[in-house]
Design an enzyme around this catalytic site. Sequence first.
Site, PDB file in Angstrom:
ATOM      1  N   SER A 290       0.334  -1.195  -0.101  1.00 17.64           N
ATOM      2  CA  SER A 290      -0.349  -0.042   0.026  1.00 17.64           C
ATOM      3  C   SER A 290       1.092   0.522  -0.140  1.00 17.64           C
ATOM      4  O   SER A 290       1.440   1.745   0.436  1.00 17.64           O
ATOM      5  CB  SER A 290      -0.803   0.101   1.343  1.00 17.64           C
ATOM      6  OG  SER A 290      -1.620   1.333   1.153  1.00 17.64           O
ATOM      7  N   ARG A 291       0.797   2.115  -0.795  1.00 20.05           N
ATOM      8  CA  ARG A 291       2.307   2.761  -1.188  1.00 20.05           C
ATOM      9  C   ARG A 291       1.561   4.281  -0.232  1.00 20.05           C
ATOM     10  O   ARG A 291       2.028   4.974  -0.207  1.00 20.05           O
ATOM     11  CB  ARG A 291       2.069   2.709  -2.499  1.00 20.05           C
ATOM     12  CG  ARG A 291       3.083   1.877  -3.338  1.00 20.05           C
ATOM     13  CD  ARG A 291       3.468   2.871  -4.795  1.00 20.05           C
ATOM     14  NE  ARG A 291       2.874   2.328  -5.950  1.00 20.05           N
ATOM     15  CZ  ARG A 291       2.617   1.173  -6.301  1.00 20.05           C
ATOM     16  NH1 ARG A 291       3.519   0.574  -6.009  1.00 20.05           N
ATOM     17  NH2 ARG A 291       1.273   1.436  -7.531  1.00 20.05           N
ATOM     18  N   VAL A 292      -0.142   4.891  -0.019  1.00 17.31           N
ATOM     19  CA  VAL A 292      -0.207   5.955   0.822  1.00 17.31           C
ATOM     20  C   VAL A 292      -0.488   5.422   1.625  1.00 17.31           C
ATOM     21  O   VAL A 292      -0.445   7.045   2.530  1.00 17.31           O
ATOM     22  CB  VAL A 292      -0.868   6.665  -0.382  1.00 17.31           C
ATOM     23  CG1 VAL A 292       0.314   7.105  -1.717  1.00 17.31           C
ATOM     24  CG2 VAL A 292      -2.017   5.781  -0.870  1.00 17.31           C
TER      25      VAL A 292
END
Lengths: 129, 508
Positions: free
Chosen positions: B370-372
């Site tokens: 989950s990049r953010v």
Amino acid sequence: MAAHQKQVQQLARQLFAMSLADGSLSAERVAGVLEYVEKNPPAQPMAVLLAYRRLVAVEFARGRAVVEHAGPLGQGVLASIESAMARRYGRPIVAVSKDAPGLLAGMRVRVGDDVYESSVANQLAGLSV
Amino acid sequence: MSTVLEQIEQQIARLSSKAVRKNTGVIRTVADGVAKIDGLSDVVYNEMVQFPGGAIGIALNLEQDEVGCVVLGDISKLKEGDEVQTTGKLLSIPVGKGLLGRVVDALGNPVDGKGPIASTETYPVEKIAPGIIVRKSVSQPLFTGIMAIDSMIPIGRGQRELIIGDRGTGKTTIAIDTIINQAKINKVGLASGDKNFRPVYSIYVAIGQKNSNIVRTIGALEAAGALEFTVIVAAPAADNPANQYLAPYSGAAVGEWFMENGMDALIVYDDLSKHAVAYRQISLILKRPSGREAYPGDVFYLHSRLLERAARLDGKGSLTALPIIETLAGDVSAYIPTNVISITDGQIFLETDLFNQGIRPAVSVGLSVSRVGSSAQIKATKQVGGKLKGELAQFRELAAFAQFGSDLDAKTKGQLDRGARIVELFKQPAFSPVPIEQQVVTLWAMQKGYYDDLDIKKVTAAAVSLRDFFSTRKDALLTEIRTKAALDKDLEAKIKTAVDEWKSSFAA
Ligand SMILES: Nc1ncnc2c1ncn2[C@@H]1O[C@H](COP(=O)(O)OP(=O)(O)OP(=O)(O)O)[C@@H](O)[C@H]1O
Ligand SMILES: [Mg+2]
């Protein structure tokens, strides 16, 4: 198959371009084009002529106001529609009348693929929706 | 006499100048949900066109001498030569809270037999996504209720997180769990009377699925009491490809309305693989040139413009998107999966192997990111679960290594044992999301070694028992964890006392 169709369309468009004199359709030019096609038949003469016919028909319809109406229509009305539409589209337009008893009253004017409607039948249809 | 008539007609002619102008065309061919039309010289891209008999279409191909329209609705009554009209409108569908609890088709018509939709507003189905300036970075959490996700792959409001995996790996279940969890949180939050509480409304878009599957999903939502916070947009497999193509955009319109009106919404697209297939079918009939895997060249744009509509807007609400993609034999490098992976802010990767080993939800922690979302994770979860992802990764590495030799030192054995317990801890049945405060307690006990002396096979049951204990006896403590969202010395002491109490009763 698709490539063939493209060629047909392209040739039809070329023929169509040759059929215009000063930007409008010329009967003389059309006759010339037909004669040329007769003498030098392309690969698919039938398909080319059909495509050509469509282009000419569209152009022809652009210069005509077909006035559909119920009952008789006087020359004065046609003339006024002619001038109104010519002003609107900025090109000469010839009005022709066509009897359409189904309209009840009023009229429908068709120029190219635009339709102007003020017929009673249309308003009734609108009410019934 | 004739002059009188002429006068009347002049009057009519003047009237006719006030007449409505319509741009029309004529159907040239109609097949497979697509009509090719002559004329319609004024039509614009994506404009709605009106066919006789009430069917509508959307102009998708504007060519030099014909217009290609997908037909929405009954195509069987249309025939060559029928007149078609432009409408001057882009397709819009009804939106608003009146849709909650309802099932609608791609055009927003109710299909659940519960009568007309109570809605006064409409919203365009296709809309340019919000620009960069109005977007805010993701900072508020959206809890899925799935421990493995909330602790290691956290999702924030406004994020786009892909759920990807083979057939039958539990993709839909994760999405439905998340929707159910939102409903649970909403009920608690709305009952608490907290003025700052922001409920999350859900939209579930079913594309190209069997009707029986959709019915099952609706049943699960209803059984969990989540339907009242959910809008379902259904374009089943039996629907024509045009409706399947349109449904996600319709769902996005419903969700965007919530966002634009200061609310938070969650949208699930189940699934975009079938959506791409429907679009490919339409494109082939429209004779658009096809490229890789026979998809048209703009299939990337198909999904990017859809997913870009998920956002968190400054001063308004948010729209979180959970698109689903089905892979074949775990191949994420196929055309559609790579496209969607590159558009989203991370992915939850589900593995068939894990699923078959009984590790469900079958989330592959190593391949999921989950990049953010981590900026949206609450502090308490970070405190108790911050190291889990690393520990699990190490466990997988060691487990592979351990297969080759039996002479393992005590430290390695300890790590393997701990890893196996974490895996057990994260097992969770379908449709039973765990509230975040319960997750904190479950993981806190893991961190402090409360499951270490148990038989490994009992860890899952122990965690369930611990949560039961807390929900029946420690409600106030749970509320405190939820509202503080961070653990201090005092709170940890309280948790310890409670967990000790549970442990003595559980062991006994
Ligand atoms: N956490 C879980 N625990 C136990 N069973 C589960 C879990 N998750 C999913 N299942 C079961 O696995 C089956 C497949 O799940 P689901 O329909 O969610 O998978 P899917 O990936 O969406 O499948 P499809 O590719 O058919 O859409 C269902 O019978 C479901 O009940
Ligand atoms: Mg599914």
